[in-house]
Write a protein that holds these residues in place. Structure first.
Motif, short mmCIF file in Angstrom:
data_model
loop_
_atom_site.label_atom_id
_atom_site.label_comp_id
_atom_site.label_asym_id
_atom_site.label_seq_id
_atom_site.Cartn_x
_atom_site.Cartn_y
_atom_site.Cartn_z
N SER A 93 0.85 -1.23 -0.15
CA SER A 93 -0.07 0.07 -0.12
C SER A 93 0.65 1.15 0.03
N LYS A 144 2.08 1.98 -3.52
CA LYS A 144 1.08 2.48 -4.33
C LYS A 144 0.65 4.08 -3.89
N ILE A 145 0.73 4.25 -2.83
CA ILE A 145 0.72 5.65 -2.39
C ILE A 145 1.80 6.70 -2.94
N ILE A 184 0.88 6.85 -6.84
CA ILE A 184 -0.36 7.68 -7.17
C ILE A 184 0.44 8.93 -6.81
N GLU A 232 -3.76 6.93 2.38
CA GLU A 232 -3.72 5.44 2.63
C GLU A 232 -5.04 4.91 2.57
N SER A 273 -7.84 5.76 0.89
CA SER A 273 -8.41 5.59 -0.29
C SER A 273 -7.60 4.42 -1.10
N VAL A 274 -6.48 4.38 -0.99
CA VAL A 274 -5.79 3.33 -1.68
C VAL A 274 -6.25 1.88 -1.07
N ASN A 331 -9.51 0.93 -2.47
CA ASN A 331 -9.37 0.33 -4.13
C ASN A 331 -8.65 -0.84 -4.27
N ILE A 332 -7.64 -1.13 -3.53
CA ILE A 332 -6.94 -2.39 -3.80
C ILE A 332 -7.84 -3.49 -3.00
#
Ligand code: S3P
Length: 172
Positions: free
Chosen positions: A33, A36-37, A40, A61, A63-64, A67-68
């Protein structure tokens, strides 16, 4: 069965390295995560904390995580502060098995003593800060975990094998 395997635990307990091995063994994809942050926002975690502050980071964090969590068959390595928001756990638990990698303060310190990538540990007394934060958070890691694995004094291959053997009957 479609599942995600979610690794939670304090900074430096080995979520990313163990998660990578586990994903290979399970034939799952791997996602971190924090990575990913960073992808993005096109900024490092340190930069995000410095420029926008921790509250903004926590929003990103969450929102990620939301989504995942929509995808299945992944091993997800989470940030150590994921347990600060119950909504994160709610999202992750919908289709995931949560594994807490429990590490002693000494084990964590050993892994992170040369590391400067954790904004919350850029302090004068690292071991003391680790102890205080871990003490605050441990109760949540334990409460939200479906499975707990003690990682102190074990290498990452051994830990991955323990996790694989523990979960294989649940997910296959
Ligand atoms: C944090 C842990 C870090 C990262 C951020 C905040 C925390 O992730 O999300 O620095 O609050 O514990 P790792 O646990 O992967 O180090």
């Amino acid at each position: 069965m479609s599942y995600n395997i979610i690794l939670i635990g304090f900074m430096g307990c080995g979520k990313t390295s163990i998660g990578n091995i586990l994903a290979c063994e399970l034939g799952y994809s791997f996602i971190d995560s924090d990575e990913k942050i960073e992808e993005i926002s096109q900024k490092s975690i340190n930069q995000i904390f410095q420029i926008y502050g921790e509250t903004y980071f926590r929003q990103l964090e969450s929102s990620v995580i939301k989504n995942i969590s929509k995808i299945d068959n992944q091993v997800i390595a989470t940030g150590g502060g994921i347990i600060k928001s119950q909504i994160n756990i709610y999202e992750l638990k919908k289709n995931g098995l949560i594994i807490y990698l429990k590490a002693s303060p000494e084990h964590i310190y050993n892994n992170l003593k040369e590391d400067n990538s954790r904004p919350l540990l850029q302090v004068d007394n690292k071991i003391e800060t680790i102890k205080v934060l871990l003490n605050e958070r441990e109760v949540f890691y334990e409460k939200y975990a479906d499975i707990m694995v003690d990682v102190s004094n074990k290498d990452i291959e051994t830990i991955s094998q323990i996790i694989f053997n523990t979960i294989k009957d649940v997910i296959f």
